[in-house]
Design a protein around this motif. Structure first.
Motif, PDB file in Angstrom:
ATOM      1  N   THR A   1      38.658  27.472  43.738  1.00  0.00           N
ATOM      2  CA  THR A   1      39.578  28.243  43.455  1.00  0.00           C
ATOM      3  C   THR A   1      39.183  29.273  42.391  1.00  0.00           C
ATOM      4  N   PRO A   2      39.815  30.403  42.004  1.00  0.00           N
ATOM      5  CA  PRO A   2      39.373  31.259  40.958  1.00  0.00           C
ATOM      6  C   PRO A   2      39.147  30.820  39.656  1.00  0.00           C
ATOM      7  N   ALA A   3      39.858  29.668  39.057  1.00  0.00           N
ATOM      8  CA  ALA A   3      39.777  29.283  38.134  1.00  0.00           C
ATOM      9  C   ALA A   3      38.408  28.081  38.117  1.00  0.00           C
ATOM     10  N   ASP A   4      38.359  27.692  39.333  1.00  0.00           N
ATOM     11  CA  ASP A   4      36.929  26.768  39.487  1.00  0.00           C
ATOM     12  C   ASP A   4      35.897  27.701  39.290  1.00  0.00           C
ATOM     13  N   CYS A   5      35.840  28.852  39.822  1.00  0.00           N
ATOM     14  CA  CYS A   5      34.769  29.697  39.815  1.00  0.00           C
ATOM     15  C   CYS A   5      34.200  30.151  38.312  1.00  0.00           C
ATOM     16  N   VAL A   6      35.306  30.412  37.503  1.00  0.00           N
ATOM     17  CA  VAL A   6      34.979  30.580  36.209  1.00  0.00           C
ATOM     18  C   VAL A   6      34.489  29.475  35.455  1.00  0.00           C
ATOM     19  N   LYS A   7      34.909  28.260  35.678  1.00  0.00           N
ATOM     20  CA  LYS A   7      34.499  26.965  34.876  1.00  0.00           C
ATOM     21  C   LYS A   7      32.953  26.722  35.215  1.00  0.00           C
ATOM     22  N   LEU A   8      32.786  26.898  36.727  1.00  0.00           N
ATOM     23  CA  LEU A   8      31.484  26.612  37.134  1.00  0.00           C
ATOM     24  C   LEU A   8      30.546  27.784  36.663  1.00  0.00           C
ATOM     25  N   ALA A   9      30.880  28.954  36.547  1.00  0.00           N
ATOM     26  CA  ALA A   9      30.029  30.173  36.191  1.00  0.00           C
ATOM     27  C   ALA A   9      29.710  29.813  34.785  1.00  0.00           C
ATOM     28  N   VAL A  10      30.696  29.461  33.910  1.00  0.00           N
ATOM     29  CA  VAL A  10      30.458  29.438  32.538  1.00  0.00           C
ATOM     30  C   VAL A  10      29.476  28.119  32.232  1.00  0.00           C
TER      31      VAL A  10
ATOM     32  N   LEU B   1      33.176  20.504  44.869  1.00  0.00           N
ATOM     33  CA  LEU B   1      33.036  21.953  44.861  1.00  0.00           C
ATOM     34  C   LEU B   1      31.340  22.137  45.304  1.00  0.00           C
ATOM     35  N   ARG B   2      31.578  23.138  46.075  1.00  0.00           N
ATOM     36  CA  ARG B   2      30.096  23.783  46.641  1.00  0.00           C
ATOM     37  C   ARG B   2      29.896  25.237  45.713  1.00  0.00           C
ATOM     38  N   LEU B   3      28.576  25.320  45.591  1.00  0.00           N
ATOM     39  CA  LEU B   3      28.417  26.412  44.986  1.00  0.00           C
ATOM     40  C   LEU B   3      26.922  27.051  45.528  1.00  0.00           C
ATOM     41  N   ASP B   4      26.925  28.232  46.164  1.00  0.00           N
ATOM     42  CA  ASP B   4      26.014  28.645  47.118  1.00  0.00           C
ATOM     43  C   ASP B   4      25.528  30.113  46.790  1.00  0.00           C
ATOM     44  N   LYS B   5      24.165  30.171  47.085  1.00  0.00           N
ATOM     45  CA  LYS B   5      23.793  31.629  46.592  1.00  0.00           C
ATOM     46  C   LYS B   5      24.248  32.706  47.556  1.00  0.00           C
ATOM     47  N   ASN B   6      24.545  33.640  47.191  1.00  0.00           N
ATOM     48  CA  ASN B   6      25.195  34.902  48.011  1.00  0.00           C
ATOM     49  C   ASN B   6      24.468  35.956  47.744  1.00  0.00           C
ATOM     50  N   HIS B   7      23.654  36.968  48.759  1.00  0.00           N
ATOM     51  CA  HIS B   7      23.025  37.949  48.685  1.00  0.00           C
ATOM     52  C   HIS B   7      23.691  39.457  48.901  1.00  0.00           C
ATOM     53  N   GLN B   8      25.163  39.294  49.141  1.00  0.00           N
ATOM     54  CA  GLN B   8      25.496  40.601  49.489  1.00  0.00           C
ATOM     55  C   GLN B   8      25.381  41.803  48.558  1.00  0.00           C
ATOM     56  N   PHE B   9      25.367  41.488  47.357  1.00  0.00           N
ATOM     57  CA  PHE B   9      25.360  42.630  46.548  1.00  0.00           C
ATOM     58  C   PHE B   9      24.232  43.231  46.007  1.00  0.00           C
ATOM     59  N   GLY B  10      23.122  42.848  46.640  1.00  0.00           N
ATOM     60  CA  GLY B  10      21.647  43.297  46.339  1.00  0.00           C
ATOM     61  C   GLY B  10      20.985  42.617  45.440  1.00  0.00           C
ATOM     62  N   PRO B  11      19.519  42.878  45.223  1.00  0.00           N
ATOM     63  CA  PRO B  11      18.792  42.228  44.329  1.00  0.00           C
ATOM     64  C   PRO B  11      18.815  42.279  42.977  1.00  0.00           C
ATOM     65  N   ASP B  12      19.598  42.991  42.513  1.00  0.00           N
ATOM     66  CA  ASP B  12      19.975  43.378  41.107  1.00  0.00           C
ATOM     67  C   ASP B  12      21.289  42.545  40.664  1.00  0.00           C
ATOM     68  N   VAL B  13      21.864  42.041  41.485  1.00  0.00           N
ATOM     69  CA  VAL B  13      23.240  41.187  40.888  1.00  0.00           C
ATOM     70  C   VAL B  13      23.022  39.554  41.556  1.00  0.00           C
ATOM     71  N   ASP B  14      22.928  38.803  40.537  1.00  0.00           N
ATOM     72  CA  ASP B  14      23.147  37.286  40.977  1.00  0.00           C
ATOM     73  C   ASP B  14      24.465  37.076  41.557  1.00  0.00           C
ATOM     74  N   SER B  15      24.737  36.531  42.640  1.00  0.00           N
ATOM     75  CA  SER B  15      25.889  36.195  43.258  1.00  0.00           C
ATOM     76  C   SER B  15      25.758  34.870  43.949  1.00  0.00           C
ATOM     77  N   TYR B  16      27.313  34.160  43.746  1.00  0.00           N
ATOM     78  CA  TYR B  16      27.380  32.837  44.123  1.00  0.00           C
ATOM     79  C   TYR B  16      28.656  32.774  44.903  1.00  0.00           C
ATOM     80  N   GLN B  17      28.909  31.970  45.864  1.00  0.00           N
ATOM     81  CA  GLN B  17      30.238  31.843  46.367  1.00  0.00           C
ATOM     82  C   GLN B  17      30.534  30.392  46.335  1.00  0.00           C
ATOM     83  N   CYS B  18      31.870  30.186  45.519  1.00  0.00           N
ATOM     84  CA  CYS B  18      32.328  28.724  45.362  1.00  0.00           C
ATOM     85  C   CYS B  18      33.245  28.369  46.317  1.00  0.00           C
ATOM     86  N   SER B  19      33.394  27.282  46.606  1.00  0.00           N
ATOM     87  CA  SER B  19      34.340  26.520  47.697  1.00  0.00           C
ATOM     88  C   SER B  19      35.645  26.474  46.912  1.00  0.00           C
TER      89      SER B  19
END
Length: 257
Positions: free
Chosen positions: A76-85, A56-74
């Protein structure tokens, strides 16, 4: 809920560039500190799939502006939650919001939905969770009315909480605010997809199949999500991930097993 500003994790299944998640972030920023971890590409219909056979890849993303920490994951949605936690958040979030999805996740669609599976994954982790969907599959869908209802539901969930193991499936009719009559607390309608596979041939003469079908609502009750949506109400269905058919236990105990 923590005394500090609520920490809100936002994800989806349409991908991090979808307008629906941008609308959700806009609303949730009014309610707390937002962190986004979302798929880097569309993952609709993935259900509760997780990635176990590739990295799984997890990369920083900046599209929501400087006040939102944002990451894009390679994954599934369930993967995203698991990695986030496990890898992104400094503590368990006060709220997980998945969506807003482009298209309905009412009735049986909750089973197939990546949007709702991300919310379910949050509930499994003990996180208060909501899945939001708008009944408009268009990429250019208008989320203005949805923002009002997302704020109303999410603020109430932050205030009151949810029973452990319970999450909310919220579907919002297409239309402007003047057309939507209000919110109905509902049960999931008994409905199913009647599927057909259209057989086609590729340029090399090999057969392949394309899934098509029609949605068949078998439930005529006026307390269902399908009835609410057909009558221009927002449907709110409390969902649980315990799939035990408790009513059948007594019957099975009478068997000679």
């Amino acid at each position: 809920m923590s005394e500090e500003q609520p920490l809100i994790l936002v994800t989806n299944d349409d991908g991090i560039t979808a307008p629906g998640i941008a609308a959700t972030v806009e609303v949730m920023k009014k309610l707390g500190k937002v962190v986004v971890v979302a798929p880097d590409s569309p993952q609709s219909g993935m259900g509760h799939a997780i990635t176990i056979n590739k990295p799984l890849r997890l990369d920083k993303n900046h599209q929501f502006g400087p006040d939102v920490d944002s990451y894009q994951c390679s994954g599934t949605p369930a993967d995203c939650v698991k990695l986030a936690v496990d890898k992104v958040l400094h503590r368990k979030p006060d709220l997980l919001v998945s969506g807003a999805n482009h298209g309905s996740n009412s009735s049986i669609n909750v089973i197939y939905s990546g949007t709702m599976s991300a919310a379910v994954e949050g509930a499994i982790e003990g996180i208060t969770a909501i899945g939001f969907s708008l009944l408009d599959f268009s990429w250019d869908a208008d989320f203005e009315a949805s923002k009002v209802f997302m704020h109303k539901v999410a603020s109430n969930v932050l205030k009151h909480g949810l029973t452990n193991g319970t999450l909310l499936n919220v579907n919002i009719p297409k239309g402007d605010l003047s057309e939507i009559k209000g919110i109905k607390i509902c049960r999931q309608a008994r409905a199913k997809w009647v599927e057909e596979f259209d057989q086609r041939q590729d340029p090399y003469g090999r057969n392949y199949f394309w899934l098509t079908g029609k949605f068949n609502n078998l439930d005529k009750g006026e307390d269902t999500d399908e009835w609410a949506l057909a009558n221009n109400f927002v449907s709110v269905v409390p969902v649980q991930f315990d799939l035990t058919a408790h009513h059948a236990i007594g019957t099975l105990n009478t068997w000679d097993l």
